[in-house]
Design a protein around this motif. Structure first.
Motif, mmCIF file in Angstrom:
data_model
loop_
_atom_site.group_PDB
_atom_site.id
_atom_site.type_symbol
_atom_site.label_atom_id
_atom_site.label_comp_id
_atom_site.label_asym_id
_atom_site.label_seq_id
_atom_site.Cartn_x
_atom_site.Cartn_y
_atom_site.Cartn_z
ATOM 1 N N GLU A 12 42.993 33.214 46.425
ATOM 2 C CA GLU A 12 42.989 33.975 45.167
ATOM 3 C C GLU A 12 43.161 35.471 45.427
ATOM 4 O OE1 GLU A 12 40.785 31.668 46.016
ATOM 5 O OE2 GLU A 12 41.305 30.081 44.574
ATOM 6 N N GLN A 13 42.518 35.985 46.464
ATOM 7 C CA GLN A 13 42.661 37.409 46.806
ATOM 8 C C GLN A 13 44.083 37.732 47.245
ATOM 9 O OE1 GLN A 13 39.539 37.538 49.742
ATOM 10 N NE2 GLN A 13 38.121 38.594 48.374
ATOM 11 N N LEU A 14 44.687 36.824 47.998
ATOM 12 C CA LEU A 14 46.072 37.046 48.424
ATOM 13 C C LEU A 14 47.020 36.991 47.232
ATOM 14 C CD1 LEU A 14 46.140 35.035 51.763
ATOM 15 C CD2 LEU A 14 46.308 37.518 51.506
ATOM 16 N N TRP A 74 51.105 38.903 44.925
ATOM 17 C CA TRP A 74 51.920 38.577 43.749
ATOM 18 C C TRP A 74 51.580 39.449 42.547
ATOM 19 C CZ3 TRP A 74 51.079 35.114 47.548
ATOM 20 C CH2 TRP A 74 52.151 34.300 47.949
ATOM 21 N N GLY A 75 50.339 39.955 42.499
ATOM 22 C CA GLY A 75 49.905 40.763 41.357
ATOM 23 C C GLY A 75 49.114 39.925 40.377
ATOM 24 N N ARG A 76 48.169 40.569 39.693
ATOM 25 C CA ARG A 76 47.269 39.854 38.788
ATOM 26 C C ARG A 76 47.950 39.350 37.522
ATOM 27 N NH1 ARG A 76 41.615 40.328 38.762
ATOM 28 N NH2 ARG A 76 40.823 40.996 40.778
ATOM 29 N N ASP A 77 49.058 39.971 37.158
ATOM 30 C CA ASP A 77 49.703 39.576 35.901
ATOM 31 C C ASP A 77 50.768 38.506 36.105
ATOM 32 O OD1 ASP A 77 51.273 41.279 37.340
ATOM 33 O OD2 ASP A 77 51.766 42.620 35.677
ATOM 34 N N VAL A 78 50.807 37.890 37.273
ATOM 35 C CA VAL A 78 51.776 36.820 37.555
ATOM 36 C C VAL A 78 50.997 35.552 37.842
ATOM 37 C CG1 VAL A 78 53.590 36.026 39.113
ATOM 38 C CG2 VAL A 78 53.442 38.449 38.514
ATOM 39 N N THR A 126 47.782 28.464 43.648
ATOM 40 C CA THR A 126 47.258 28.863 44.949
ATOM 41 C C THR A 126 47.960 28.148 46.104
ATOM 42 O OG1 THR A 126 45.479 27.229 44.722
ATOM 43 C CG2 THR A 126 44.954 29.501 44.129
ATOM 44 N N ARG A 127 48.522 26.977 45.847
ATOM 45 C CA ARG A 127 49.241 26.263 46.913
ATOM 46 C C ARG A 127 50.477 27.026 47.364
ATOM 47 N NH1 ARG A 127 49.461 20.544 43.909
ATOM 48 N NH2 ARG A 127 49.797 22.028 42.226
#
Length: 229
Positions: free
Chosen positions: A180-182, A187-191, A195-196
């Motif tokens: 989730e941090q990666l 990728w950015g929080r708005d995308v 997680t896979r």
């Protein structure tokens, strides 16, 4: 929010001052999130996880000094640099601000160009590649300005996502990043990305880094995520 561009959280209640700072930060190429009171600032710290906080001492509601204290006492946010802005010029006030955890203390009125230089100094420490710095880990070299990566002197070809992924890992070798941090950083929080997808790109990065030989520098931490070294 761009995954590569540093994000600055600007917390300032005076509209004219806030707009001047917003304009100059944007002109420097930073993403800017803004709050005009302490309560909103604390919410944005959680939502945005900025790369740096520009924080006015005197705010409606929760004070800047209290925001700084909370940011610096939480494991998830303590590494975020905080630059305190204040009209308080007394030495005791400076000491109090720094002892609360502020990384720098700037007295109003201040030179905007000097403030921008101080911001760059803090980001060189926490997001070196984002300000064009060269990163090295063992035989891997990443040049943030030219977007080139070599390992053992051999050029490594990476796609944009793998480059951002490696940059994140190289900025903090040994740190274990959750998927989730990666996702948030690369990728950015708005995308929205599953997680896979992280696993797929880590696999591609591994393959590229080991193309010319050498041990796999990426470490999988079972049930948690990934780390470099």
């Amino acid at each position: 929010m761009s995954a590569e561009t540093p994000t600055v959280l600007l917390v300032e209640d005076e509209p004219a001052q806030r707009e001047i700072l917003r304009y100059n930060l944007a002109s420097e190429g930073y993403e800017v999130a803004m709050a005009e009171n302490g309560d909103d600032a604390l919410i944005l710290v959680e939502e945005v996880m900025p790369d740096l906080i520009l924080l006015d001492w005197m705010l409606p509601g929760v004070s800047g000094i209290e925001i700084c204290r909370r940011v610096k006492t939480r494991k998830e946010t303590r590494a975020i640099p905080v630059i305190m802005l204040s009209a308080r010029s007394e030495e005791l006030d400076r000491v109090r601000g720094l002892e609360t955890g502020a990384d720098d203390y700037v007295v109003k009125p201040f030179s905007v160009s000097e403030l921008m230089a101080r911001i760059r100094t803090q980001l060189r420490r926490t997001r070196p590649a984002a300000v064009g710095q060269r990163l090295e880990f063992e035989d891997i070299v990443l040049d943030g300005e030219s977007h080139r990566v070599t390992r053992g002197g051999e050029a490594i070809k990476l796609g944009p996502t793998e480059f951002r992924l490696l940059t994140t890992l190289m900025e903090k070798p040994g740190r274990v990043w959750s998927r989730e941090q990666l996702l948030d950083r690369v990728w950015g929080r708005d995308v929205y990305v599953d997680t896979r997808t992280v696993d797929v790109h880590v696999g591609r990065l591994r393959k590229a880094l080991c193309k010319h030989g050498g041990e796999d520098p990426l470490r999988t931490v079972r049930g948690t995520g990934y780390a470099l070294g």
